[in-house]
Design a protein around this motif. Sequence first.
Motif, PDB file in Angstrom:
ATOM      1  N   VAL A 150       7.527   0.123 -12.102  1.00 39.24           N
ATOM      2  CA  VAL A 150       7.660  -1.272 -12.542  1.00 39.24           C
ATOM      3  C   VAL A 150       9.118  -1.736 -12.430  1.00 39.24           C
ATOM      4  CG1 VAL A 150       7.508  -2.824 -14.519  1.00 39.24           C
ATOM      5  CG2 VAL A 150       5.630  -1.238 -14.026  1.00 39.24           C
ATOM      6  N   LYS A 151      10.053  -0.923 -12.907  1.00 40.34           N
ATOM      7  CA  LYS A 151      11.473  -1.303 -12.841  1.00 40.34           C
ATOM      8  C   LYS A 151      11.958  -1.404 -11.396  1.00 40.34           C
ATOM      9  CE  LYS A 151      12.852   0.515 -17.348  1.00 40.34           C
ATOM     10  NZ  LYS A 151      13.734   1.475 -18.075  1.00 40.34           N
ATOM     11  N   GLN A 152      11.458  -0.519 -10.556  1.00 39.35           N
ATOM     12  CA  GLN A 152      11.861  -0.557  -9.148  1.00 39.35           C
ATOM     13  C   GLN A 152      11.314  -1.819  -8.467  1.00 39.35           C
ATOM     14  OE1 GLN A 152      10.840   2.236 -10.761  1.00 39.35           O
ATOM     15  NE2 GLN A 152      12.839   3.261 -10.677  1.00 39.35           N
ATOM     16  N   ALA A 153      10.093  -2.220  -8.843  1.00 41.92           N
ATOM     17  CA  ALA A 153       9.527  -3.460  -8.298  1.00 41.92           C
ATOM     18  C   ALA A 153      10.363  -4.661  -8.734  1.00 41.92           C
ATOM     19  CB  ALA A 153       8.077  -3.619  -8.742  1.00 41.92           C
ATOM     20  N   GLU A 154      10.777  -4.663  -9.999  1.00 38.59           N
ATOM     21  CA  GLU A 154      11.616  -5.754 -10.500  1.00 38.59           C
ATOM     22  C   GLU A 154      12.952  -5.794  -9.770  1.00 38.59           C
ATOM     23  OE1 GLU A 154      11.814  -4.844 -14.634  1.00 38.59           O
ATOM     24  OE2 GLU A 154       9.844  -5.716 -15.095  1.00 38.59           O
ATOM     25  N   LYS A 155      13.504  -4.628  -9.492  1.00 35.97           N
ATOM     26  CA  LYS A 155      14.776  -4.551  -8.766  1.00 35.97           C
ATOM     27  C   LYS A 155      14.638  -5.136  -7.364  1.00 35.97           C
ATOM     28  CE  LYS A 155      18.289  -1.148  -7.384  1.00 35.97           C
ATOM     29  NZ  LYS A 155      18.658   0.309  -7.454  1.00 35.97           N
ATOM     30  N   ILE A 156      13.563  -4.783  -6.684  1.00 37.52           N
ATOM     31  CA  ILE A 156      13.330  -5.312  -5.334  1.00 37.52           C
ATOM     32  C   ILE A 156      13.095  -6.815  -5.384  1.00 37.52           C
ATOM     33  CG2 ILE A 156      11.722  -5.284  -3.379  1.00 37.52           C
ATOM     34  CD1 ILE A 156      11.279  -2.276  -3.997  1.00 37.52           C
ATOM     35  N   ASN A 157      12.328  -7.264  -6.363  1.00 39.22           N
ATOM     36  CA  ASN A 157      12.005  -8.687  -6.463  1.00 39.22           C
ATOM     37  C   ASN A 157      13.229  -9.542  -6.791  1.00 39.22           C
ATOM     38  OD1 ASN A 157       9.307  -8.189  -5.888  1.00 39.22           O
ATOM     39  ND2 ASN A 157       8.740  -7.984  -8.046  1.00 39.22           N
ATOM     40  N   SER A 158      14.215  -8.944  -7.428  1.00 41.46           N
ATOM     41  CA  SER A 158      15.431  -9.686  -7.770  1.00 41.46           C
ATOM     42  C   SER A 158      16.420  -9.757  -6.611  1.00 41.46           C
ATOM     43  CB  SER A 158      16.121  -9.045  -8.981  1.00 41.46           C
ATOM     44  OG  SER A 158      16.612  -7.751  -8.664  1.00 41.46           O
ATOM     45  N   SER A 159      16.082  -9.114  -5.505  1.00 35.78           N
ATOM     46  CA  SER A 159      17.011  -9.042  -4.368  1.00 35.78           C
ATOM     47  C   SER A 159      17.007 -10.303  -3.510  1.00 35.78           C
ATOM     48  CB  SER A 159      16.650  -7.847  -3.478  1.00 35.78           C
ATOM     49  OG  SER A 159      15.408  -8.063  -2.822  1.00 35.78           O
ATOM     50  N   SER A 160      15.998 -11.152  -3.704  1.00 32.43           N
ATOM     51  CA  SER A 160      15.848 -12.380  -2.899  1.00 32.43           C
ATOM     52  C   SER A 160      15.737 -12.076  -1.403  1.00 32.43           C
ATOM     53  CB  SER A 160      17.028 -13.342  -3.144  1.00 32.43           C
ATOM     54  OG  SER A 160      17.112 -13.696  -4.512  1.00 32.43           O
ATOM     55  N   SER A 161      15.165 -10.939  -1.080  1.00 35.08           N
ATOM     56  CA  SER A 161      14.978 -10.575   0.319  1.00 35.08           C
ATOM     57  C   SER A 161      14.027 -11.554   0.997  1.00 35.08           C
ATOM     58  CB  SER A 161      14.404  -9.158   0.435  1.00 35.08           C
ATOM     59  OG  SER A 161      13.990  -8.884   1.764  1.00 35.08           O
ATOM     60  N   PRO A 162      14.324 -11.969   2.234  1.00 36.79           N
ATOM     61  CA  PRO A 162      13.424 -12.876   2.952  1.00 36.79           C
ATOM     62  C   PRO A 162      12.043 -12.272   3.192  1.00 36.79           C
ATOM     63  CG  PRO A 162      15.134 -12.036   4.414  1.00 36.79           C
ATOM     64  CD  PRO A 162      15.537 -11.664   3.026  1.00 36.79           C
ATOM     65  N   VAL A 163      11.940 -10.944   3.123  1.00 41.40           N
ATOM     66  CA  VAL A 163      10.642 -10.277   3.301  1.00 41.40           C
ATOM     67  C   VAL A 163       9.656 -10.708   2.224  1.00 41.40           C
ATOM     68  CG1 VAL A 163       9.474  -8.034   3.246  1.00 41.40           C
ATOM     69  CG2 VAL A 163      11.633  -8.283   4.477  1.00 41.40           C
ATOM     70  N   LEU A 164      10.175 -11.045   1.031  1.00 45.95           N
ATOM     71  CA  LEU A 164       9.305 -11.377  -0.092  1.00 45.95           C
ATOM     72  C   LEU A 164       8.470 -12.628   0.152  1.00 45.95           C
ATOM     73  CD1 LEU A 164      11.761 -10.596  -3.033  1.00 45.95           C
ATOM     74  CD2 LEU A 164       9.857  -9.181  -2.212  1.00 45.95           C
ATOM     75  N   GLN A 165       8.917 -13.494   1.030  1.00 48.55           N
ATOM     76  CA  GLN A 165       8.154 -14.710   1.289  1.00 48.55           C
ATOM     77  C   GLN A 165       6.831 -14.417   1.982  1.00 48.55           C
ATOM     78  OE1 GLN A 165       9.675 -17.302   4.601  1.00 48.55           O
ATOM     79  NE2 GLN A 165      11.274 -15.730   4.782  1.00 48.55           N
ATOM     80  N   TYR A 166       6.703 -13.205   2.531  1.00 50.25           N
ATOM     81  CA  TYR A 166       5.469 -12.838   3.218  1.00 50.25           C
ATOM     82  C   TYR A 166       4.503 -12.060   2.315  1.00 50.25           C
ATOM     83  CZ  TYR A 166       8.064 -14.234   7.350  1.00 50.25           C
ATOM     84  OH  TYR A 166       8.801 -14.946   8.266  1.00 50.25           O
ATOM     85  N   CYS A 167       4.887 -11.863   1.067  1.00 51.72           N
ATOM     86  CA  CYS A 167       3.990 -11.144   0.151  1.00 51.72           C
ATOM     87  C   CYS A 167       3.900 -11.862  -1.192  1.00 51.72           C
ATOM     88  CB  CYS A 167       4.431  -9.702  -0.020  1.00 51.72           C
ATOM     89  SG  CYS A 167       6.176  -9.472  -0.377  1.00 51.72           S
ATOM     90  N   GLY A 168       3.827 -13.183  -1.129  1.00 50.44           N
ATOM     91  CA  GLY A 168       3.623 -13.966  -2.339  1.00 50.44           C
ATOM     92  C   GLY A 168       4.845 -14.142  -3.205  1.00 50.44           C
ATOM     93  N   GLY A 169       6.032 -13.795  -2.703  1.00 51.44           N
ATOM     94  CA  GLY A 169       7.265 -13.983  -3.453  1.00 51.44           C
ATOM     95  C   GLY A 169       7.693 -12.791  -4.283  1.00 51.44           C
ATOM     96  N   SER A 170       6.818 -11.814  -4.433  1.00 46.72           N
ATOM     97  CA  SER A 170       7.179 -10.630  -5.226  1.00 46.72           C
ATOM     98  C   SER A 170       6.289  -9.456  -4.835  1.00 46.72           C
ATOM     99  CB  SER A 170       7.040 -10.910  -6.728  1.00 46.72           C
ATOM    100  OG  SER A 170       5.680 -11.177  -7.058  1.00 46.72           O
ATOM    101  N   LEU A 171       6.798  -8.258  -5.107  1.00 45.73           N
ATOM    102  CA  LEU A 171       6.037  -7.037  -4.834  1.00 45.73           C
ATOM    103  C   LEU A 171       5.405  -6.514  -6.109  1.00 45.73           C
ATOM    104  CD1 LEU A 171       8.399  -4.940  -2.507  1.00 45.73           C
ATOM    105  CD2 LEU A 171       6.574  -6.518  -1.857  1.00 45.73           C
TER     106      LEU A 171
END
Length: 255
Positions: free
Chosen positions: A173-194
Amino acid sequence: MSGPRRDWSDTTSLLSPQHYRHRGGSASAFSDRGSSSFSGRRASASLEMAAAAVPAVPTRSVLLGVDVGTGSARAGRLFDEDGKLLGSASRPIQIWKDGDCIEQSSTDIWLAICAAVKVACSLANVAGEEVVGLGFAATCSLVAVDADGSPVTVSLSGDSRRNIIVWIDHRAVKQAEKINSSSSPVLQYCGGSLSPEIQPPKLLWVKENLQESWTMAFRWMDLSDWLAYRATGDDTRSLCTTVCKWTYLGHAHMQ
């Protein structure tokens, strides 16, 4: 995504040819005995009797589907080319639960699949050589193996059998939050968050918490891809799994 083929030291096969070796009236199983213990006349009679007792393999094509769920390998779903179900079987699979950590064993899953397939083939009177197509479906679970294909533990217990992080595991869960806070452009292809249930957060958790396993692992694979690899030795990944569960931008590589 593809890689080299390899031979497996584990000889447990999905479709065992030995079970069907006398079908079709083959004489090879009797040749040594005929030359050493019988005269040519008696050997010929034995072969004729064997051929008469064993019917020839029907000319048909059978498709095999394997579906691995959370609690069982619903394997051995056999269909003819018209989609008619010929036979099916399932076997339970082991699961370990320790808080948010939920783990399984690729070895246990493979053995369950093999057992289910053999039962289904026996019930449907299907010979291994009749199976012309094989497909796998499985949960979004993460498999770790070393360069020899042996399990690499993903468990804090250190148990080497436990080399799968199950899809419902929420240790990352914490690792997902860390990735989601990165504002990576990849996130736009998976609903904005992992979700912590897909592979990148799980990989990051292993890297941060099990350094030895992170170093030992040669292949990290989605379970369905590992099953195809285990069955064929061909390390080619599914576009579906890599896009939906690994954030691979498949469309970018097709342009």
